[in-house]
Design an enzyme around this catalytic site. Structure first.
Site, short mmCIF file in Angstrom:
data_model
loop_
_atom_site.label_atom_id
_atom_site.label_comp_id
_atom_site.label_asym_id
_atom_site.label_seq_id
_atom_site.Cartn_x
_atom_site.Cartn_y
_atom_site.Cartn_z
N GLY A 5 16.31 -28.05 -11.23
CA GLY A 5 17.65 -28.40 -11.74
C GLY A 5 18.03 -29.81 -11.33
O GLY A 5 17.72 -30.24 -10.23
N ARG A 66 11.18 -27.32 -15.78
CA ARG A 66 10.52 -26.25 -15.02
C ARG A 66 9.21 -26.01 -15.75
O ARG A 66 9.19 -25.91 -16.97
CB ARG A 66 11.38 -25.00 -14.99
CG ARG A 66 12.76 -25.30 -14.38
CD ARG A 66 13.56 -24.04 -14.14
NE ARG A 66 14.98 -24.35 -13.99
CZ ARG A 66 15.59 -24.62 -12.83
NH1 ARG A 66 14.90 -24.63 -11.71
NH2 ARG A 66 16.87 -24.87 -12.78
N ASP A 97 13.71 -26.02 -3.58
CA ASP A 97 12.61 -25.34 -2.87
C ASP A 97 11.46 -24.91 -3.77
O ASP A 97 10.31 -24.90 -3.35
CB ASP A 97 13.13 -24.19 -2.00
CG ASP A 97 13.93 -23.19 -2.79
OD1 ASP A 97 14.13 -23.40 -4.00
OD2 ASP A 97 14.34 -22.18 -2.19
N THR A 120 19.51 -30.90 -4.95
CA THR A 120 20.09 -29.71 -5.58
C THR A 120 21.55 -29.62 -5.15
O THR A 120 21.85 -29.97 -4.00
CB THR A 120 19.34 -28.41 -5.19
OG1 THR A 120 20.15 -27.29 -5.50
CG2 THR A 120 19.01 -28.33 -3.71
N ASP A 122 23.23 -27.00 -4.60
CA ASP A 122 23.53 -25.79 -3.84
C ASP A 122 23.51 -25.95 -2.32
O ASP A 122 24.03 -25.11 -1.59
CB ASP A 122 22.54 -24.67 -4.21
CG ASP A 122 22.74 -24.21 -5.64
OD1 ASP A 122 23.83 -24.44 -6.19
OD2 ASP A 122 21.79 -23.64 -6.22
N ASP A 124 21.17 -25.44 -0.31
CA ASP A 124 20.55 -24.27 0.31
C ASP A 124 19.15 -24.56 0.86
O ASP A 124 18.28 -23.72 0.80
CB ASP A 124 20.50 -23.12 -0.71
CG ASP A 124 19.78 -23.52 -1.99
OD1 ASP A 124 19.49 -24.70 -2.16
OD2 ASP A 124 19.50 -22.62 -2.81
N ARG A 166 24.16 -19.17 -6.36
CA ARG A 166 23.68 -17.82 -6.60
C ARG A 166 23.33 -17.12 -5.29
O ARG A 166 23.57 -15.95 -5.10
CB ARG A 166 22.47 -17.85 -7.53
CG ARG A 166 22.68 -17.00 -8.76
CD ARG A 166 21.61 -17.24 -9.80
NE ARG A 166 21.81 -18.47 -10.51
CZ ARG A 166 20.86 -19.32 -10.84
NH1 ARG A 166 19.62 -19.08 -10.53
NH2 ARG A 166 21.13 -20.42 -11.51
P1 ATP Z 1 16.65 -25.62 -8.27
O1 ATP Z 1 17.11 -25.54 -6.83
O2 ATP Z 1 17.53 -26.44 -9.09
O3 ATP Z 1 16.32 -24.30 -8.89
P2 ATP Z 1 13.84 -25.93 -7.82
O4 ATP Z 1 13.00 -27.09 -7.47
O5 ATP Z 1 13.94 -24.82 -6.83
O6 ATP Z 1 15.26 -26.47 -8.24
P3 ATP Z 1 12.26 -24.25 -9.62
O7 ATP Z 1 12.44 -24.01 -11.06
O8 ATP Z 1 12.31 -23.09 -8.69
O9 ATP Z 1 13.36 -25.35 -9.23
O10 ATP Z 1 10.86 -25.00 -9.39
C1 ATP Z 1 10.54 -26.16 -10.14
C2 ATP Z 1 9.11 -26.12 -10.57
O11 ATP Z 1 8.24 -26.10 -9.43
C3 ATP Z 1 8.68 -24.89 -11.37
O12 ATP Z 1 9.05 -24.97 -12.71
C4 ATP Z 1 7.18 -24.92 -11.18
O13 ATP Z 1 6.60 -25.85 -12.07
C5 ATP Z 1 7.02 -25.44 -9.74
N1 ATP Z 1 6.77 -24.31 -8.83
C6 ATP Z 1 7.66 -23.48 -8.26
N2 ATP Z 1 7.05 -22.52 -7.53
C7 ATP Z 1 5.72 -22.74 -7.65
C8 ATP Z 1 4.55 -22.09 -7.15
N3 ATP Z 1 4.61 -21.00 -6.36
N4 ATP Z 1 3.35 -22.61 -7.49
C9 ATP Z 1 3.26 -23.69 -8.27
N5 ATP Z 1 4.33 -24.35 -8.78
C10 ATP Z 1 5.54 -23.89 -8.48
#
Ligand code: ATP
Length: 318
Positions: A5, A66, A97, A120, A122, A124, A166
């Site tokens: 995000g 994503r 994360d 992010t 959040d 978190d 969330r």
């Molecule tokens: P937000 O806090 O806004 O959700 P985020 O970085 O946590 O941001 P995610 O959608 O959870 O967002 O993760 C971003 C991208 O990281 C995913 O679309 C995926 O491409 C990659 N990713 C997440 N987990 C894994 C994993 N276990 N193995 C490989 N790639 C991953």
């Protein structure tokens, strides 16, 4: 690259990483659309001048995405091949994360240097008191709640305002205290419907004719904010109840000065760690210092809310 995000301050972090590279005579390349762009080889050469005029812009000039494909071995193989083909030696991942988890998996498979910058709204993420975008989101929420309060007090209404979060109540708790909310409902503490009713009755008895309840998206007091509002309306007929869901507006807008300064500091640290041959770390803020935390620890650790603030909020509603 920016991933997951988007959040205000990501552009300021891109600018900082690129300019720090330029300062140390290191070339930098932007990767569009997070891991998906890495898989597709969607790269752009960036210079100190390419990042002009973005420190004050919300969103991310590199776009975010994503990527399901990066969750697969084949996807990550393609990403690795593209990085090598383009002479890329290390990646700075600005995201949450999930993005860091992807980075850790990638590093384990290909021993590729990764540094994370927490971006992010959040807040978190373990290893930093503030993530990029959180301060801006708080200011956006407080401004919105102030406006809602104007209409609430003109019509003697009770407003339930839903804010993002969330799994974590950072935004709700801090924006709630900052905007003078009567009640703050967060995922970390389920105080129960009865207690909330009691508290609203108390406010009424104390002479309050309008009230604001700030509810985090992930609060478990009711099914959702609309159900909560219905329950209160049925049990407290004195109040005219309304719901306002702030939604995606919380993610946008020009970053606050705090987020711009934090982004600038985190970007410098990220590049300097890589130049120092350090990897698999996330940069963050602790007190007034920029620190580095093991990326895996940042993913697994829990950033707990400050429950003292709940007590402050209770006292303020006397
Ligand atoms: P937000 O806090 O806004 O959700 P985020 O970085 O946590 O941001 P995610 O959608 O959870 O967002 O993760 C971003 C991208 O990281 C995913 O679309 C995926 O491409 C990659 N990713 C997440 N987990 C894994 C994993 N276990 N193995 C490989 N790639 C991953």
């Amino acid at each position: 690259m920016t991933s997951g995000g988007d959040s205000p301050g990501m552009n300021a972090a891109i600018r900082s990483v690129v300019r720090t590279c330029a300062y140390y005579s290191v070339e930098s390349v932007g990767i569009y659309r997070g891991y998906q762009g890495m898989i597709e080889g969607d790269f752009v050469t960036l210079t100190a001048r390419s990042v002009k005029g973005i420190i004050n812009k919300g969103g991310t000039i590199l776009k975010s995405a994503r990527s399901k494909e990066f969750m697969t071995e084949e996807g990550r193989k393609k990403a690795y091949e593209n990085l090598i083909e383009n002479n890329i030696d290390a990646v700075v991942v600005i995201g949450g994360d999930g993005s860091f988890t992807g980075g850790v998996v990638f590093n384990q498979e290909y021993n590729f240097p990764i540094i994370g910058i927490p971006g992010t709204i959040d807040n978190d993420i373990y290893g930093t008191s503030h993530t990029l975008g959180y301060d801006t989101a708080l200011n956006t929420c407080v401004e919105a709640i102030d406006k809602i309060r104007d209409t609430a007090s003109s019509h003697n209404r009770l407003f339930f305002v839903e804010v993002m979060g969330r799994d974590a109540g950072f935004i709700a708790l801090n924006a709630g205290v900052g905007a003078g909310a009567e009640e703050i409902l967060i995922p970390e503490e389920n105080l129960g419907l009865e207690r909330m009713l009691e508290s609203l009755k108390k406010s009424r008895r104390a002479g309050k004719s309008s009230s604001i309840v700030v509810v985090a998206e992930g609060d478990r007091t009711g099914e959702n904010v609309f159900e909560l509002a219905k329950y209160v309306e049925e049990n407290l007929p004195l109040y005219e109840v309304r719901v306002s869901v702030l939604g995606h507006m919380q993610r946008g807008g020009s970053p606050s000065c705090f987020d711009r300064v934090l982004a600038s500091r985190l970007g410098v640290k990220a590049v300097e760690l890589l130049l120092d041959d350090k990897t698999n770390l996330m940069v963050g803020l602790k007190g007034s210092d920029i620190i580095a935390t093991d990326l895996e620890k940042a993913i697994k650790g829990v950033h707990s809310i400050n429950t003292e603030l709940l007590r402050v909020s209770d006292i303020m509603t006397t």
